[in-house]
Design a protein around this motif. Structure first.
Motif, PDB file in Angstrom:
ATOM      1  N   ALA A   3       0.856  -1.185   0.000  1.00  0.00           N
ATOM      2  CA  ALA A   3       0.000   0.000   0.000  1.00  0.00           C
ATOM      3  C   ALA A   3       0.888   1.229   0.000  1.00  0.00           C
ATOM      4  O   ALA A   3       1.832   1.321   0.791  1.00  0.00           O
ATOM      5  CB  ALA A   3      -0.903   0.002   1.223  1.00  0.00           C
ATOM      6  N   VAL A   4       0.587   2.174  -0.889  1.00  0.00           N
ATOM      7  CA  VAL A   4       1.466   3.329  -1.090  1.00  0.00           C
ATOM      8  C   VAL A   4       0.650   4.615  -1.073  1.00  0.00           C
ATOM      9  O   VAL A   4      -0.403   4.705  -1.711  1.00  0.00           O
ATOM     10  CB  VAL A   4       2.212   3.225  -2.437  1.00  0.00           C
ATOM     11  N   ARG A   5       1.155   5.637  -0.377  1.00  0.00           N
ATOM     12  CA  ARG A   5       0.478   6.928  -0.300  1.00  0.00           C
ATOM     13  C   ARG A   5       0.970   7.830  -1.447  1.00  0.00           C
ATOM     14  O   ARG A   5       1.748   8.738  -1.285  1.00  0.00           O
ATOM     15  CB  ARG A   5       0.783   7.568   1.058  1.00  0.00           C
ATOM     16  N   LEU A   6       0.505   7.494  -2.668  1.00  0.00           N
ATOM     17  CA  LEU A   6       0.821   8.262  -3.871  1.00  0.00           C
ATOM     18  C   LEU A   6      -0.386   8.237  -4.798  1.00  0.00           C
ATOM     19  O   LEU A   6      -1.229   7.337  -4.709  1.00  0.00           O
ATOM     20  CB  LEU A   6       2.024   7.659  -4.608  1.00  0.00           C
ATOM     21  N   THR A   7      -0.452   9.180  -5.721  1.00  0.00           N
ATOM     22  CA  THR A   7      -1.485   9.138  -6.751  1.00  0.00           C
ATOM     23  C   THR A   7      -1.120   8.056  -7.766  1.00  0.00           C
ATOM     24  O   THR A   7       0.026   7.594  -7.822  1.00  0.00           O
ATOM     25  CB  THR A   7      -1.606  10.482  -7.492  1.00  0.00           C
ATOM     26  N   GLU A   8      -2.089   7.692  -8.587  1.00  0.00           N
ATOM     27  CA  GLU A   8      -1.845   6.694  -9.632  1.00  0.00           C
ATOM     28  C   GLU A   8      -0.714   7.145 -10.553  1.00  0.00           C
ATOM     29  O   GLU A   8       0.184   6.357 -10.893  1.00  0.00           O
ATOM     30  CB  GLU A   8      -3.128   6.471 -10.440  1.00  0.00           C
ATOM     31  N   ALA A   9      -0.725   8.411 -10.966  1.00  0.00           N
ATOM     32  CA  ALA A   9       0.295   8.917 -11.878  1.00  0.00           C
ATOM     33  C   ALA A   9       1.675   8.912 -11.228  1.00  0.00           C
ATOM     34  O   ALA A   9       2.667   8.501 -11.849  1.00  0.00           O
ATOM     35  CB  ALA A   9      -0.064  10.329 -12.336  1.00  0.00           C
ATOM     36  N   ALA A  23      -4.672  -1.776  -7.087  1.00  0.00           N
ATOM     37  CA  ALA A  23      -5.885  -1.089  -6.636  1.00  0.00           C
ATOM     38  C   ALA A  23      -5.620   0.392  -6.455  1.00  0.00           C
ATOM     39  O   ALA A  23      -4.506   0.792  -6.106  1.00  0.00           O
ATOM     40  CB  ALA A  23      -6.373  -1.694  -5.320  1.00  0.00           C
ATOM     41  N   ILE A  24      -6.657   1.167  -6.726  1.00  0.00           N
ATOM     42  CA  ILE A  24      -6.634   2.602  -6.444  1.00  0.00           C
ATOM     43  C   ILE A  24      -7.769   2.835  -5.453  1.00  0.00           C
ATOM     44  O   ILE A  24      -8.939   2.910  -5.821  1.00  0.00           O
ATOM     45  CB  ILE A  24      -6.815   3.431  -7.721  1.00  0.00           C
ATOM     46  N   ASN A  25      -7.406   2.901  -4.176  1.00  0.00           N
ATOM     47  CA  ASN A  25      -8.399   2.959  -3.103  1.00  0.00           C
ATOM     48  C   ASN A  25      -8.780   4.381  -2.717  1.00  0.00           C
ATOM     49  O   ASN A  25      -9.785   4.593  -2.044  1.00  0.00           O
ATOM     50  CB  ASN A  25      -7.890   2.204  -1.878  1.00  0.00           C
ATOM     51  N   GLY A  26      -7.973   5.336  -3.126  1.00  0.00           N
ATOM     52  CA  GLY A  26      -8.240   6.737  -2.833  1.00  0.00           C
ATOM     53  C   GLY A  26      -7.442   7.583  -3.800  1.00  0.00           C
ATOM     54  O   GLY A  26      -6.557   7.077  -4.499  1.00  0.00           O
ATOM     55  N   PRO A  27      -7.714   8.884  -3.862  1.00  0.00           N
ATOM     56  CA  PRO A  27      -6.969   9.753  -4.778  1.00  0.00           C
ATOM     57  C   PRO A  27      -5.455   9.680  -4.564  1.00  0.00           C
ATOM     58  O   PRO A  27      -4.693   9.861  -5.512  1.00  0.00           O
ATOM     59  CB  PRO A  27      -7.514  11.147  -4.438  1.00  0.00           C
ATOM     60  N   GLN A  28      -5.036   9.405  -3.343  1.00  0.00           N
ATOM     61  CA  GLN A  28      -3.603   9.272  -3.051  1.00  0.00           C
ATOM     62  C   GLN A  28      -3.331   8.004  -2.241  1.00  0.00           C
ATOM     63  O   GLN A  28      -2.518   8.000  -1.311  1.00  0.00           O
ATOM     64  CB  GLN A  28      -3.094  10.494  -2.292  1.00  0.00           C
ATOM     65  N   LEU A  29      -3.983   6.922  -2.619  1.00  0.00           N
ATOM     66  CA  LEU A  29      -3.776   5.647  -1.918  1.00  0.00           C
ATOM     67  C   LEU A  29      -3.921   4.499  -2.909  1.00  0.00           C
ATOM     68  O   LEU A  29      -5.017   4.186  -3.351  1.00  0.00           O
ATOM     69  CB  LEU A  29      -4.778   5.484  -0.774  1.00  0.00           C
ATOM     70  N   CYS A  30      -2.768   3.901  -3.251  1.00  0.00           N
ATOM     71  CA  CYS A  30      -2.748   2.821  -4.233  1.00  0.00           C
ATOM     72  C   CYS A  30      -2.121   1.566  -3.626  1.00  0.00           C
ATOM     73  O   CYS A  30      -1.481   1.623  -2.577  1.00  0.00           O
ATOM     74  CB  CYS A  30      -1.949   3.233  -5.468  1.00  0.00           C
ATOM     75  N   VAL A  31      -2.324   0.450  -4.315  1.00  0.00           N
ATOM     76  CA  VAL A  31      -1.714  -0.819  -3.921  1.00  0.00           C
ATOM     77  C   VAL A  31      -0.942  -1.371  -5.107  1.00  0.00           C
ATOM     78  O   VAL A  31      -1.457  -1.393  -6.227  1.00  0.00           O
ATOM     79  CB  VAL A  31      -2.782  -1.848  -3.464  1.00  0.00           C
ATOM     80  N   VAL A  32       0.300  -1.794  -4.850  1.00  0.00           N
ATOM     81  CA  VAL A  32       1.173  -2.357  -5.880  1.00  0.00           C
ATOM     82  C   VAL A  32       1.230  -3.865  -5.701  1.00  0.00           C
ATOM     83  O   VAL A  32       1.241  -4.373  -4.576  1.00  0.00           O
ATOM     84  CB  VAL A  32       2.603  -1.775  -5.768  1.00  0.00           C
TER      85      VAL A  32
END
Length: 203
Positions: A3-9, A23-32
């Motif tokens: 889980a990473v606190r970054l935008t998709e871009a 996964a993109i769980n929030g505007p600045q919360l993704c999963v790799v």
């Protein structure tokens, strides 16, 4: 998975060919997701950049290229199942939009769920765009309801509830569920009270 606190871009710029955005769980919360060694390497790089991230414990690298070998067999299995258009509206976490009848009855669509990015934040935005919507997380945990409460599209008046308490809450599951039913009613949901009380003798 990570889980990473970054935008998709921002995250896309940091990925190599082995890793996928699961996964993109929030505007600045993704999963790799991807091979363990590649995930750990990214974890170390992000920590060096002082970017908030944490490992997730999962059995497989879901929604990554590592799932490719099972997509076709799963689609073949789904062809033996009679699929039907939904009876209630469903928001697709593949597109973030309303699920179409053709998608709902397409085995390939469902098989690719194993591989495609879960766009939870887009799906939540679609639901929350309706000011009358009430969100209820069904099942253990409160991860999805927490993400929905934090969504920037959400109006502070929109109810976001869960059916079960968080593991750290000092409340019984029954009490939590009854409170959720009451809050659903307060939010304007038509509760089936006859069904709710069907096992009780009342006068």
């Amino acid at each position: 998975m990570l889980a990473v606190r970054l935008t998709e871009a921002e995250l896309s710029e940091r990925l190599n060919g082995e890793l996928s955005i699961a996964a993109i769980n929030g505007p600045q919360l993704c999963v790799v997701s991807g091979p363990t060694a590649a995930v750990e390497e990214l974890h170390q790089k992000l920590q060096a950049e002082e970017i908030v991230c944490r490992s997730l414990h999962t059995s497989h690298a879901f929604h990554s290229a590592m799932m490719d070998p099972v997509v076709a067999p799963f689609a073949q299995l789904l062809r033996s199942v009679q699929l039907a258009p939904p009876q209630i509206p469903i928001i697709s976490t593949v597109t973030g939009q309303l699920l179409s009848e053709s998608q709902a009855t397409d085995p390939d669509y469902w098989a690719h769920h194993l591989r495609e990015t879960v766009r939870f934040t887009d799906a939540a935005a679609t639901v929350l765009a309706n000011p009358d919507s009430v969100l209820l997380e069904v099942g253990p945990g409160q991860t999805l309801s927490t993400l929905a409460r934090q969504h920037p599209v959400r109006d502070s008046e929109q109810a976001v509830l869960s059916t079960l308490p968080h593991a750290k809450q000092q409340v019984s599951p029954r009490e939590h569920l009854l409170l959720a039913v009451g809050r659903l009613w307060q939010a304007g949901v038509d509760v089936d009270w006859n069904g709710h009380f069907r096992l009780q003798q009342r006068r």
